[in-house]
Write a protein that holds these residues in place. Structure first.
Motif, mmCIF file in Angstrom:
data_model
loop_
_atom_site.group_PDB
_atom_site.id
_atom_site.type_symbol
_atom_site.label_atom_id
_atom_site.label_comp_id
_atom_site.label_asym_id
_atom_site.label_seq_id
_atom_site.Cartn_x
_atom_site.Cartn_y
_atom_site.Cartn_z
ATOM 1 N N ASN A 1 81.081 5.363 14.253
ATOM 2 C CA ASN A 1 81.867 4.416 13.479
ATOM 3 C C ASN A 1 81.662 3.034 14.092
ATOM 4 O OD1 ASN A 1 83.713 3.256 11.756
ATOM 5 N ND2 ASN A 1 85.487 3.940 12.924
ATOM 6 N N VAL A 2 81.023 2.128 13.347
ATOM 7 C CA VAL A 2 80.768 0.776 13.832
ATOM 8 C C VAL A 2 82.009 -0.065 13.557
ATOM 9 C CG1 VAL A 2 79.312 -1.266 13.624
ATOM 10 C CG2 VAL A 2 78.299 1.008 13.416
ATOM 11 N N LEU A 3 82.641 -0.534 14.625
ATOM 12 C CA LEU A 3 83.854 -1.332 14.487
ATOM 13 C C LEU A 3 83.538 -2.793 14.217
ATOM 14 C CD1 LEU A 3 85.809 0.176 17.503
ATOM 15 C CD2 LEU A 3 86.041 0.775 15.091
ATOM 16 N N GLN A 4 82.530 -3.309 14.911
ATOM 17 C CA GLN A 4 82.222 -4.735 14.787
ATOM 18 C C GLN A 4 80.823 -5.011 15.292
ATOM 19 O OE1 GLN A 4 85.112 -7.230 16.714
ATOM 20 N NE2 GLN A 4 83.639 -8.820 17.074
ATOM 21 N N ILE A 5 80.151 -5.964 14.642
ATOM 22 C CA ILE A 5 78.868 -6.480 15.116
ATOM 23 C C ILE A 5 78.968 -7.998 15.075
ATOM 24 C CG2 ILE A 5 76.396 -6.667 14.684
ATOM 25 C CD1 ILE A 5 76.420 -3.859 13.610
ATOM 26 N N SER A 6 78.680 -8.631 16.198
ATOM 27 C CA SER A 6 78.827 -10.088 16.292
ATOM 28 C C SER A 6 77.685 -10.814 15.592
ATOM 29 C CB SER A 6 78.872 -10.516 17.765
ATOM 30 O OG SER A 6 77.589 -10.406 18.340
ATOM 31 N N GLU A 7 77.831 -12.111 15.488
ATOM 32 C CA GLU A 7 76.758 -12.967 14.989
ATOM 33 C C GLU A 7 75.678 -13.067 16.071
ATOM 34 O OE1 GLU A 7 76.526 -14.377 11.945
ATOM 35 O OE2 GLU A 7 78.314 -13.189 11.502
ATOM 36 N N PRO A 8 74.434 -13.349 15.699
ATOM 37 C CA PRO A 8 73.364 -13.462 16.705
ATOM 38 C C PRO A 8 73.531 -14.705 17.587
ATOM 39 C CG PRO A 8 72.449 -13.436 14.474
ATOM 40 C CD PRO A 8 73.912 -13.433 14.345
ATOM 41 N N TYR A 9 73.295 -14.516 18.869
ATOM 42 C CA TYR A 9 73.283 -15.602 19.848
ATOM 43 C C TYR A 9 71.851 -15.780 20.332
ATOM 44 C CZ TYR A 9 78.321 -14.766 20.185
ATOM 45 O OH TYR A 9 79.646 -14.608 19.895
ATOM 46 N N THR A 10 71.430 -17.017 20.547
ATOM 47 C CA THR A 10 70.086 -17.243 21.064
ATOM 48 C C THR A 10 70.046 -16.949 22.559
ATOM 49 O OG1 THR A 10 70.561 -19.571 21.431
ATOM 50 C CG2 THR A 10 69.520 -18.999 19.354
ATOM 51 N N ASN A 11 68.933 -16.422 23.014
ATOM 52 C CA ASN A 11 68.733 -16.211 24.444
ATOM 53 C C ASN A 11 68.209 -17.504 25.062
ATOM 54 O OD1 ASN A 11 69.583 -13.586 24.495
ATOM 55 N ND2 ASN A 11 67.547 -12.710 24.456
ATOM 56 N N LYS A 12 68.590 -17.758 26.281
ATOM 57 C CA LYS A 12 68.126 -18.969 26.963
ATOM 58 C C LYS A 12 66.628 -18.885 27.219
ATOM 59 C CE LYS A 12 72.445 -19.973 29.259
ATOM 60 N NZ LYS A 12 73.158 -20.104 30.520
ATOM 61 N N GLY A 13 65.943 -19.999 27.009
ATOM 62 C CA GLY A 13 64.529 -20.070 27.316
ATOM 63 C C GLY A 13 63.598 -19.581 26.224
ATOM 64 N N THR B 1 64.249 -9.482 18.245
ATOM 65 C CA THR B 1 64.108 -10.445 17.162
ATOM 66 C C THR B 1 65.211 -10.188 16.137
ATOM 67 O OG1 THR B 1 62.657 -9.015 15.873
ATOM 68 C CG2 THR B 1 61.597 -10.518 17.450
ATOM 69 N N LYS B 2 65.468 -11.162 15.273
ATOM 70 C CA LYS B 2 66.510 -10.987 14.257
ATOM 71 C C LYS B 2 66.205 -9.791 13.361
ATOM 72 C CE LYS B 2 68.454 -15.599 13.834
ATOM 73 N NZ LYS B 2 68.733 -16.716 12.928
ATOM 74 N N ASN B 3 64.938 -9.607 13.010
ATOM 75 C CA ASN B 3 64.570 -8.467 12.157
ATOM 76 C C ASN B 3 64.802 -7.141 12.857
ATOM 77 O OD1 ASN B 3 63.844 -10.018 9.962
ATOM 78 N ND2 ASN B 3 61.711 -10.172 10.594
ATOM 79 N N ASP B 4 64.462 -7.051 14.133
ATOM 80 C CA ASP B 4 64.682 -5.809 14.878
ATOM 81 C C ASP B 4 66.170 -5.489 14.998
ATOM 82 O OD1 ASP B 4 61.977 -5.445 15.231
ATOM 83 O OD2 ASP B 4 61.945 -6.333 17.241
ATOM 84 N N ILE B 5 66.970 -6.505 15.222
ATOM 85 C CA ILE B 5 68.419 -6.297 15.338
ATOM 86 C C ILE B 5 69.008 -5.842 14.010
ATOM 87 C CG2 ILE B 5 70.616 -7.470 15.742
ATOM 88 C CD1 ILE B 5 69.126 -9.182 17.855
ATOM 89 N N LYS B 6 68.576 -6.448 12.902
ATOM 90 C CA LYS B 6 69.059 -6.033 11.580
ATOM 91 C C LYS B 6 68.668 -4.590 11.292
ATOM 92 C CE LYS B 6 68.885 -10.577 9.425
ATOM 93 N NZ LYS B 6 68.209 -11.415 8.413
ATOM 94 N N TRP B 7 67.419 -4.239 11.642
ATOM 95 C CA TRP B 7 66.923 -2.880 11.426
ATOM 96 C C TRP B 7 67.784 -1.862 12.176
ATOM 97 C CZ3 TRP B 7 64.569 -0.239 15.638
ATOM 98 C CH2 TRP B 7 64.077 1.020 15.324
#
Length: 58
Positions: A27-39, A9-15
Motif C-alpha cells: 500500500n503506497v501511502l505517499q510519493i514525494s515530488e522529485p528533488y534534484t541531486n547536487k552536482g 532519472t525521472k523516467n526510471d522513477i516514474k516506471w
C-alpha cells in the motif's frame, strides 16, 4: 511502514513508482515530488512511504 528513497532519472522513477502502486501486497501511502541531486541535472530522488497491505478477513 517503510520509508524508501528512489534515485535515478525521472523516467526510471516514474516506471518504478507504477510498479509499486500496482503491487497488491504493498500500500503506497505517499510519493514525494522529485528533488534534484547536487552536482547533476540528470538524476533525481523521490521519497516514498509504503506499508504492507493488510490481509482481508473472510
Amino acid at each position: 511502514m517503510l520509508k524508501i528513497r528512489l534515485m535515478g532519472t525521472k523516467n526510471d522513477i516514474k516506471w518504478f513508482s507504477r510498479i509499486l502502486k500496482r503491487n497488491k501486497k504493498v500500500n503506497v501511502l505517499q510519493i514525494s515530488e522529485p528533488y534534484t541531486n547536487k552536482g547533476t541535472n540528470r538524476y533525481y530522488r523521490v521519497y516514498a512511504e509504503v506499508e504492507r497491505e493488510k490481509e482481508k478477513v473472510q
